[in-house]
Design an enzyme around this catalytic site. Structure first.
Site, short mmCIF file in Angstrom:
data_model
loop_
_atom_site.label_atom_id
_atom_site.label_comp_id
_atom_site.label_asym_id
_atom_site.label_seq_id
_atom_site.Cartn_x
_atom_site.Cartn_y
_atom_site.Cartn_z
N HIS A 120 41.35 49.92 33.79
CA HIS A 120 41.53 48.54 33.32
C HIS A 120 40.25 47.73 33.44
O HIS A 120 40.18 46.62 32.91
CB HIS A 120 42.63 47.84 34.11
CG HIS A 120 43.97 48.50 33.99
ND1 HIS A 120 44.53 48.85 32.79
CD2 HIS A 120 44.86 48.88 34.94
CE1 HIS A 120 45.71 49.41 32.99
NE2 HIS A 120 45.93 49.45 34.29
N HIS A 165 33.61 39.72 40.18
CA HIS A 165 33.95 39.74 41.60
C HIS A 165 33.03 40.69 42.35
O HIS A 165 32.88 41.85 41.95
CB HIS A 165 35.40 40.20 41.81
CG HIS A 165 36.42 39.28 41.24
ND1 HIS A 165 37.73 39.68 40.98
CD2 HIS A 165 36.35 37.97 40.89
CE1 HIS A 165 38.40 38.65 40.49
NE2 HIS A 165 37.58 37.61 40.42
N THR A 234 43.40 40.66 43.69
CA THR A 234 44.12 40.32 42.45
C THR A 234 44.67 41.55 41.74
O THR A 234 45.20 41.44 40.64
CB THR A 234 43.22 39.53 41.49
OG1 THR A 234 42.12 40.36 41.07
CG2 THR A 234 42.69 38.26 42.15
N THR A 235 44.52 42.72 42.34
CA THR A 235 45.14 43.94 41.83
C THR A 235 45.89 44.60 42.99
O THR A 235 45.61 44.31 44.16
CB THR A 235 44.10 44.93 41.28
OG1 THR A 235 43.18 45.28 42.32
CG2 THR A 235 43.34 44.33 40.11
#
Length: 297
Positions: A120, A165, A234-235
């Site tokens: 992803h 990030h 965030t994952t």
């Protein structure tokens, strides 16, 4: 992850800075460090984001989409039940302004790196010591960086074309993520320009590629105004207790660079950003730093 009992509201604390040994220390941050250094330790497997991103996706309506991440694995339950999840909206109406007294010290240098197509997103992993960032005397070592498009965080409801990030981990397995926003403009991002040929190899089917020494100082994330708050990855596994430091400066990236990052991944999704999460009364601190950096070859 940080347990429920550690989730605290910091809004009642005074925001007047204290001076100790010529270093400004904000009471709110002292409480934050108490949260992070308490008895709840983060396991090594909770520090890393899930590398096999085939196990989840960003598709709307998908059974593996963001709204279902917390149901896919027991270890990912924080994605659904966590109270300090990221990303969030960085609303100016909610921030607590901190006087210009903090020193953000980065010490990055060249180290061998690998570029990986994680399904992803595209990520750069430094195999050796690529340096660190010092936060109130605690050293966080740089492990990897990756990109999300559009941005995951927003400022006053506005999202940007890209968010980068930089993930750091301390010796105690605490996580610090430095983030930066990008908007499409005439000037491409210099760090991505350096990597374009390597990313193109991933478009052709390679999953992982050794790219030699890469100096993370080239990412150019050193502004002098930052948002900081306590959140999560965030994952999956959406580990909580992550210190987020989001640069207020908006950088530029070319449209071709954003397209290349999405073209290279294997999921064919037009986006790889998690929806914004509830703030849940968390404090958002707004700093004006005096940044200082040094780079070793």
């Amino acid at each position: 992850a940080v347990p429920q009992s550690y989730i605290v509201s910091l809004s009642h604390l005074s925001m007047k800075p204290l001076r100790m040994n010529n270093t400004c220390i904000v009471p709110t941050l002292l409480m934050l460090w108490m949260v992070l250094s308490g008895s709840a330790s983060t396991r090594a497997e909770e520090v890393e984001e899930t590398e096999d991103e085939r196990e989840f996706d960003y598709m709307r309506g998908s059974e593996k989409g963001p709204h279902h991440w917390g149901e896919l694995k027991k270890e990912w339950s924080a994605c659904k039940h966590g109270q300090m999840q990221s990303p969030i909206d960085l609303s100016c109406a909610r921030v607590k302004i901190i006087p210009r007294c903090q020193l953000l010290l980065t010490d990055y240098f060249s180290s061998n790196a690998t570029i990986i197509n994680r399904g992803h997103d595209i990520a750069i992993y430094w195999k050796g010591d690529a340096g660190s960032i010092d936060i109130n005397g605690t050293e966080f070592f740089l492990k990897q960086c990756h990109w999300h498009s559009p941005s995951e965080h927003s400022i006053n409801g506005r999202k940007y074309d890209l968010e980068m990030h930089m993930v750091h981990v301390s010796m105690e397995n605490k996580i610090f993520v430095s983030g930066a926003f990008y908007k499409i403009g005439h000037r491409p991002d210099r760090f991505l320009s350096q990597l374009e040929k390597e990313i193109e190899h991933l478009v052709d089917g390679e999953v992982e590629r050794q790219i030699g020494e890469i100096n993370p100082s080239g990412i150019q994330t050193r502004g002098n105004m930052y948002y900081r708050y306590l959140g999560s990855l965030t994952t999956p596994p959406c580990t909580e207790g992550v210190i987020w430091n989001i640069d207020r400066k908006i950088r530029t990236v070319s449209e071709a660079q954003v397209r290349l990052l999405r073209k290279a991944v294997h999921d064919h999704a037009v986006r790889n950003s998690r929806p914004r999460q509830p703030r849940n009364q968390r404090d958002i601190l707004y700093f004006r730093f005096k940044s200082r950096a040094k780079s070793k070859k």
